[in-house]
Each structure stands twice: as structure tokens, then as C-alpha cells.
Design a protein around this motif. Structure first.
Motif, short mmCIF file in Angstrom:
data_model
loop_
_atom_site.label_atom_id
_atom_site.label_comp_id
_atom_site.label_asym_id
_atom_site.label_seq_id
_atom_site.Cartn_x
_atom_site.Cartn_y
_atom_site.Cartn_z
N GLU A 1 0.84 -1.19 0.00
CA GLU A 1 0.00 0.00 0.00
C GLU A 1 0.88 1.24 0.00
O GLU A 1 1.97 1.25 0.56
N MET A 2 0.40 2.29 -0.63
CA MET A 2 1.08 3.58 -0.61
C MET A 2 0.03 4.68 -0.60
O MET A 2 -0.97 4.60 -1.30
N SER A 3 0.27 5.70 0.22
CA SER A 3 -0.65 6.84 0.22
C SER A 3 0.14 8.12 0.48
O SER A 3 1.17 8.09 1.16
N PHE A 4 -0.33 9.20 -0.11
CA PHE A 4 0.23 10.49 0.26
C PHE A 4 -0.84 11.56 0.11
O PHE A 4 -1.79 11.42 -0.66
N GLU A 5 -0.68 12.63 0.88
CA GLU A 5 -1.68 13.70 0.89
C GLU A 5 -0.98 15.03 1.06
O GLU A 5 -0.13 15.19 1.94
N THR A 6 -1.34 16.00 0.23
CA THR A 6 -0.77 17.33 0.31
C THR A 6 -1.79 18.31 0.90
O THR A 6 -2.99 18.02 0.97
N ASP A 7 -1.29 19.48 1.28
CA ASP A 7 -2.17 20.62 1.55
C ASP A 7 -2.36 21.35 0.22
O ASP A 7 -2.35 20.72 -0.84
N ALA A 8 -2.51 22.66 0.26
CA ALA A 8 -2.71 23.43 -0.97
C ALA A 8 -1.54 23.25 -1.93
O ALA A 8 -0.38 23.20 -1.53
N VAL A 9 -1.87 23.13 -3.21
CA VAL A 9 -0.87 22.90 -4.25
C VAL A 9 -1.13 23.86 -5.41
O VAL A 9 -2.28 24.11 -5.77
N ALA A 10 -0.04 24.39 -5.99
CA ALA A 10 -0.16 25.23 -7.17
C ALA A 10 0.16 24.40 -8.41
O ALA A 10 1.22 23.79 -8.50
N ILE A 11 -0.78 24.35 -9.35
CA ILE A 11 -0.59 23.57 -10.57
C ILE A 11 -0.75 24.46 -11.79
O ILE A 11 -1.27 25.57 -11.72
N ASP A 12 -0.32 23.95 -12.91
CA ASP A 12 -0.45 24.64 -14.19
C ASP A 12 -1.80 24.26 -14.80
O ASP A 12 -2.00 23.13 -15.23
N PHE A 13 -2.74 25.21 -14.81
CA PHE A 13 -4.08 24.91 -15.30
C PHE A 13 -4.04 24.51 -16.77
O PHE A 13 -4.80 23.65 -17.22
N GLY A 14 -3.15 25.11 -17.54
CA GLY A 14 -3.03 24.76 -18.95
C GLY A 14 -2.69 23.30 -19.16
O GLY A 14 -3.18 22.66 -20.10
N SER A 15 -1.86 22.74 -18.26
CA SER A 15 -1.49 21.34 -18.40
C SER A 15 -2.68 20.42 -18.14
O SER A 15 -2.81 19.37 -18.75
N VAL A 16 -3.57 20.85 -17.23
CA VAL A 16 -4.77 20.05 -16.94
C VAL A 16 -5.65 19.96 -18.18
O VAL A 16 -6.18 18.90 -18.52
N LEU A 17 -5.79 21.07 -18.89
CA LEU A 17 -6.61 21.08 -20.10
C LEU A 17 -6.05 20.16 -21.17
O LEU A 17 -6.80 19.64 -22.01
N SER A 18 -4.73 19.95 -21.15
CA SER A 18 -4.11 19.06 -22.14
C SER A 18 -3.99 17.63 -21.64
O SER A 18 -3.31 16.81 -22.24
N GLY A 19 -4.64 17.36 -20.48
CA GLY A 19 -4.66 15.99 -19.97
C GLY A 19 -3.45 15.61 -19.16
O GLY A 19 -3.19 14.42 -18.95
N LYS A 20 -2.71 16.59 -18.65
CA LYS A 20 -1.53 16.31 -17.84
C LYS A 20 -1.64 17.05 -16.51
O LYS A 20 -2.49 17.93 -16.34
N LEU A 21 -0.76 16.71 -15.57
CA LEU A 21 -0.73 17.38 -14.28
C LEU A 21 0.69 17.87 -14.03
O LEU A 21 1.62 17.07 -13.92
N THR A 22 0.87 19.18 -13.99
CA THR A 22 2.19 19.78 -13.82
C THR A 22 2.16 20.74 -12.65
O THR A 22 1.28 21.60 -12.55
N LEU A 23 3.12 20.61 -11.75
CA LEU A 23 3.21 21.49 -10.59
C LEU A 23 3.89 22.80 -10.98
O LEU A 23 4.84 22.83 -11.74
N LYS A 24 3.39 23.91 -10.43
CA LYS A 24 4.05 25.20 -10.62
C LYS A 24 5.26 25.34 -9.71
O LYS A 24 6.20 26.06 -10.03
N GLN A 25 5.21 24.69 -8.57
CA GLN A 25 6.30 24.75 -7.61
C GLN A 25 6.34 23.46 -6.81
O GLN A 25 5.32 22.76 -6.71
N PRO A 26 7.51 23.09 -6.25
CA PRO A 26 7.61 21.85 -5.47
C PRO A 26 6.66 21.88 -4.27
O PRO A 26 6.30 22.95 -3.76
N THR A 27 6.27 20.71 -3.83
CA THR A 27 5.40 20.61 -2.68
C THR A 27 5.80 19.41 -1.84
O THR A 27 6.60 18.57 -2.26
#
Length: 265
Positions: free
Chosen positions: A76-102
Motif C-alpha cells: 500500500e502507498m498513500s500520500f496527501e498534500t495541503d494546498a498545491v499550485a498547478i499549471d491549469f493549462g497542463s490540466v486542459l491538455s490531460g496532464k498534471l504539472t506542478l508550478k512549484q515543489p510541494t
């Protein structure tokens, strides 16, 4: 093989962003593992309009029956973050890209069977065969020494039994039997400490060499389990504690996520 595309329904109708993020995040996360029995991703973004600015409230992943780098089984593996900054444009293209490390709170559970399976992984085996360390070749007349068979049993109170055989390249295998304590060192290493050598089941003629080889094997293992060698690209695991519980080894700590890895290869 992969499931859990879960959207969080909100009575005010602001769940569109969460549903989209859950789908994209799930598609991204599943590629981190060579194999997965189940993976569930839950992204919270309320109100959904925050997604347009690339802000989400939390990100949680839980997986079961995972295989990393084709050879390392994770129960089993689990992880959970608090607030995260992502690149909204990458979401629209079907990807998930972080704006900054978390950072994420993380837990990893290994099974006894999975640990034993890992000793057959190429990354591990190459550190246990044809060894030319002076302390070993002094016992074998200068020939390389190998540890072709290693089996472990998880014990209470963070202890581990190691049953192994050493090959001195002379046609004779030397049985090894010991228990060690497991500890976390510098938040990234699993340390094998306080070896207790057991010789009752070792033929008397081999007991002295079995003791020496056992101590040598413990030192090899102590220098082997460094999490930096097993990290996913862009993700570093750091440990706060470990605990044996039945036939499971539970690691608790956090993950430093610089970027979302592309794949498990």
C-alpha cells in the motif's frame, strides 16, 4: 487494473473542477507504477473557479498492490498534500504539472513477501553477488563471494530475521541465521543494527565462518537500503519512522515532490 476515478460532488454544483482534476490526476498517477491493483485519487478544489488560477486545496492518492520499476512490490502507498499550485493549462491538455515543489505526508506498507521478492530484483542482486571485498575474499582464498539466497521474516519490535546462504565459490554453501533491529537513519536510510548471530542450526565446522559472513552481510545490507536509489523521478521519500506489524513493514514520513514523474521506468 486501475480504478477509483472519484469526483467529489458539491451541492452548489462546483464539482466540475474536481471531477476534471480527479480524472487527469488518476491518468497521470497510474503511469508511475508498472502495475497496480487499485489506485484512488481525490483532488479537492472549492470553489472550482480557483482551478483557473492553478490553486487546489488538497491532493490525496492511495494505492494498493503496486509495482515500482517492474520489480519492487508495494502493498500500500498513500500520500496527501495541503494546498498545491498547478499549471491549469497542463490540466486542459490531460496532464498534471506542478508550478512549484510541494510536500506530502506519506505512508508506505511493504509485505514480507514483497520484501523477499525484492531480493530477486536485478538492482538488489547485483549488490549481493561476485563481491570482492577484502573481508570476504580473505575467507574464500581470493575468490568472489556471493549471497545467492536471502529470506527475511518480520518480527515484533522492529526486528528482522535473516536466513541466507553464502557461496565462497568452493562448491559449498554456508548457512547464515541472524536477527537484526531496523531503524531509520538520516530520514532516508533503513539501517540494520544490533545483529544477533544464531549458530544452533549451522554445522559446527562452519560456525566460525558463518558468524563472520553474517556480520559482513549485515554491513552490506546496512549500506544498501538508501531510498534515494529507489525514488521515482522527481519524488524523494523521507522517513520519520518505521514499524513492523505482523507480516507488514510500515514506513511513515513525507514525500518531496519536485515534479510529477512521467513513468515508472
Amino acid at each position: 487494473m486501475f480504478g477509483g476515478l472519484t469526483g467529489l460532488t458539491d451541492p452548489k454544483g462546483t464539482d466540475w473542477g474536481e471531477r476534471m482534476l480527479n480524472t487527469v490526476a488518476s491518468q497521470t498517477i497510474r503511469h508511475l507504477f508498472t502495475q497496480s491493483e487499485s489506485v484512488e485519487v481525490f483532488v479537492r478544489c472549492y470553489p472550482s473557479s480557483k482551478l483557473l488560477q492553478g490553486s487546489i486545496d488538497s491532493f490525496k492518492m492511495s494505492g494498493r498492490g503496486l509495482v515500482i520499476r517492474r520489480e519492487f512490490a508495494v502493498e500500500e502507498m498513500s500520500f496527501e498534500t495541503d494546498a498545491v499550485a498547478i499549471d491549469f493549462g497542463s490540466v486542459l491538455s490531460g496532464k498534471l504539472t506542478l508550478k512549484q515543489p510541494t510536500q506530502a505526508i506519506a505512508q508506505v506498507i511493504l509485505s514480507e513477501a514483497g520484501i523477499n521478492q525484492a531480493f530477486n530484483a536485478e538492482l538488489v542482486k547485483k549488490r549481493l553477488v561476485n563481491l570482492s571485498l577484502p573481508a570476504l575474499t580473505a575467507l574464500s582464498g581470493g575468490k568472489p563471494v556471493s549471497f545467492p539466497e536471502i529470506q527475511v521474516q518480520l518480527l515484533p519490535e522492529n526486528r528482522l530475521r535473516i536466513l541466507a546462504k553464502a557461496d565462497l565459490d568452493n562448491g559449498e554453501l554456508v548457512p547464515l541465521n541472524m536477527t537484526v533491529s531496523l531503524a531509520v537513519e538520516r530520514r532516508r536510510r533503513v539501517s540494520f543494527q544490533n545483529p544477533q548471530i544464531e549458530l544452533d542450526l549451522v554445522p559446527e565446522a562452519q560456525r566460525e565462518i558463518s558468524r563472520t559472513l553474517s556480520l559482513a552481510l549485515v554491513e552490506i545490507l546496512d549500506n544498501m537500503v538508501d531510498l534515494d536509489r529507489f525514488d521515482l523521478d522527481g519524488v524523494k521519500m523521507r522517513l520519520n519512522r518505521l514499524e513492523t506489524e505482523g507480516q507488514k513493514l510500515i514506513f511513515s514520513g513525507y514525500a518531496e515532490i519536485e515534479r510529477i514523474p512521467k513513468s515508472s521506468s
